[in-house]
Write an enzyme that holds these catalytic residues in place. Sequence first.
Site, PDB file in Angstrom:
ATOM      1  N   MET A  33       0.848  -1.194   0.000  1.00  0.00           N
ATOM      2  CA  MET A  33       0.000   0.000   0.000  1.00  0.00           C
ATOM      3  C   MET A  33       0.887   1.249   0.000  1.00  0.00           C
ATOM      4  SD  MET A  33      -3.391  -0.983   2.129  1.00  0.00           S
ATOM      5  CE  MET A  33      -2.786  -0.608   3.755  1.00  0.00           C
ATOM      6  N   LEU A  36       6.623   3.015   1.553  1.00  0.00           N
ATOM      7  CA  LEU A  36       7.551   1.887   1.628  1.00  0.00           C
ATOM      8  C   LEU A  36       8.642   2.121   2.669  1.00  0.00           C
ATOM      9  CD1 LEU A  36       7.943   1.214  -2.215  1.00  0.00           C
ATOM     10  CD2 LEU A  36       6.324   0.173  -0.600  1.00  0.00           C
ATOM     11  N   HIS A  37       8.964   1.071   3.397  1.00  0.00           N
ATOM     12  CA  HIS A  37      10.051   1.117   4.370  1.00  0.00           C
ATOM     13  C   HIS A  37      10.931  -0.111   4.165  1.00  0.00           C
ATOM     14  CE1 HIS A  37       7.680  -1.869   6.412  1.00  0.00           C
ATOM     15  NE2 HIS A  37       6.669  -1.023   6.595  1.00  0.00           N
ATOM     16  N   HIS A  40       9.247  -3.493   3.475  1.00  0.00           N
ATOM     17  CA  HIS A  40       8.824  -3.702   2.084  1.00  0.00           C
ATOM     18  C   HIS A  40      10.041  -3.956   1.188  1.00  0.00           C
ATOM     19  CE1 HIS A  40       5.555  -0.814   3.462  1.00  0.00           C
ATOM     20  NE2 HIS A  40       4.844  -1.853   3.038  1.00  0.00           N
ATOM     21  N   GLY A 150       5.159  -9.748   4.143  1.00  0.00           N
ATOM     22  CA  GLY A 150       5.920  -9.653   5.387  1.00  0.00           C
ATOM     23  C   GLY A 150       5.227 -10.411   6.512  1.00  0.00           C
ATOM     24  N   GLN A 156      -2.645 -11.937   8.167  1.00  0.00           N
ATOM     25  CA  GLN A 156      -2.853 -11.722   6.732  1.00  0.00           C
ATOM     26  C   GLN A 156      -2.188 -12.827   5.916  1.00  0.00           C
ATOM     27  OE1 GLN A 156      -2.601  -7.786   4.616  1.00  0.00           O
ATOM     28  NE2 GLN A 156      -0.539  -8.437   4.163  1.00  0.00           N
ATOM     29  N   VAL A 179      11.046  -6.809   9.672  1.00  0.00           N
ATOM     30  CA  VAL A 179      12.243  -5.976   9.840  1.00  0.00           C
ATOM     31  C   VAL A 179      11.978  -5.022  11.004  1.00  0.00           C
ATOM     32  CG1 VAL A 179      13.748  -4.263   8.746  1.00  0.00           C
ATOM     33  CG2 VAL A 179      12.862  -6.182   7.414  1.00  0.00           C
ATOM     34  N   SER A 189       4.221   1.207   8.170  1.00  0.00           N
ATOM     35  CA  SER A 189       3.928   2.532   7.612  1.00  0.00           C
ATOM     36  C   SER A 189       3.210   3.380   8.644  1.00  0.00           C
ATOM     37  CB  SER A 189       3.081   2.386   6.357  1.00  0.00           C
ATOM     38  OG  SER A 189       3.739   1.527   5.439  1.00  0.00           O
ATOM     39  N   ARG A 190       2.491   2.731   9.562  1.00  0.00           N
ATOM     40  CA  ARG A 190       1.734   3.481  10.571  1.00  0.00           C
ATOM     41  C   ARG A 190       2.617   4.057  11.678  1.00  0.00           C
ATOM     42  NH1 ARG A 190      -2.508  -0.496   9.134  1.00  0.00           N
ATOM     43  NH2 ARG A 190      -4.223   0.765   8.302  1.00  0.00           N
TER      44      ARG A 190
HETATM   45  O1  PAF Z   1      -0.002  -5.730   3.610  1.00  0.00           O
HETATM   46  C1  PAF Z   1      -0.432  -4.818   2.883  1.00  0.00           C
HETATM   47  O2  PAF Z   1       0.232  -3.808   2.624  1.00  0.00           O
HETATM   48  C2  PAF Z   1      -1.819  -4.944   2.298  1.00  0.00           C
HETATM   49  O3  PAF Z   1      -2.695  -5.543   3.178  1.00  0.00           O
HETATM   50  C3  PAF Z   1      -1.836  -5.641   0.926  1.00  0.00           C
HETATM   51  C4  PAF Z   1      -1.374  -7.080   1.037  1.00  0.00           C
HETATM   52  C5  PAF Z   1      -0.946  -4.885  -0.043  1.00  0.00           C
HETATM   53  C6  PAF Z   1      -3.258  -5.651   0.366  1.00  0.00           C
HETATM   54  O4  PAF Z   1      -3.746  -4.356   0.202  1.00  0.00           O
END
Ligand code: PAF
Length: 297
Positions: A33, A36-37, A40, A150, A156, A179, A189-190
């Site tokens: 999403m 990026l860090h 990612h 990750g 997830q 990481v 990201s949060r």
């Molecule tokens: O982990 C994430 O950043 C999101 O949940 C994903 C897998 C890109 C789906 O939007």
Amino acid sequence: LRSPTVITRGDELRRQVLAWRAEGESVGLVPTMGALHAGHMSLVARSVKECRRTVVTIFVNPTQFGPDEDFARYPRPLDRDLELVAAAKADLVFVPAADEIYRAGHVTFVEVEGISQRWEGAIRPGHFRGVATIVLKLFNLVPADQAYFGQKDYQQTVVIRRMVADLNLPIEIRVLPTVREPDGLALSSRNAYLSADERTRALALSRSLRRAAELAAAGQRDAKLIAAEMRRILESAPGLILDYATLVDPDNLEEVSRVAGPVVALAAARIGRTRLIDNEIINIGFADTSAGEMPNV
Ligand code: PAF
């Protein structure tokens, strides 16, 4: 730096990926999403290493956010993200507009029952339905050999593996370790939302997980006792509101009462307006599994 090709249209993306596959080139997909860090980027680096072509997708997926969540304020530093992807030598970035993904009249969603309702799913109803739906859509748009996720979002990864198995999706799921900052904070990201003070309090999450792993390593097999110790650490952090802290079965995410095989410690808490999650795979001293490695991770 050579910029990666940015594609905004799904049909163009799919044509390009199919052309690579037709040439016999392997393709790795890193769905993100954005914002990026280094977490990612570890996924992108692994894909670039393992696959001939790497596609990164950047899409803040509205269907995985609840009505009172942070969809509107989720960070979207696109220029910086594109620079990072260029530096990592990915081949292509897909940055779709929202109406490219969810067209008017979209009514089809993927429901991975059971595991989607627990933990994060109980607190964020509909979250994993949104995740499973977008991930399946991305798998269709990017018919890759492997997709990289990750471990930080452990639940997830379980939901996605289940969907891939249940729907016979021809893609291999690769999950890479979380990481962390040197002080233990899991990259997210949060984290950008946290004040310096909140960031210090957030360290209780990783501290509670480390303690859980230590207790298990020292021979503690009573999972309820370990979870109680995690909760004690989290609840004693000022200004931190605990959502859950528990030890679960790695595959079905059901709470365990004994540490009799690999388990996953899960923790989630709110600090101010920010919700953070973290986890630790605990896999010590059990015959037939190599230390630190889950059977299916
Ligand atoms: O982990 C994430 O950043 C999101 O949940 C994903 C897998 C890109 C789906 O939007």
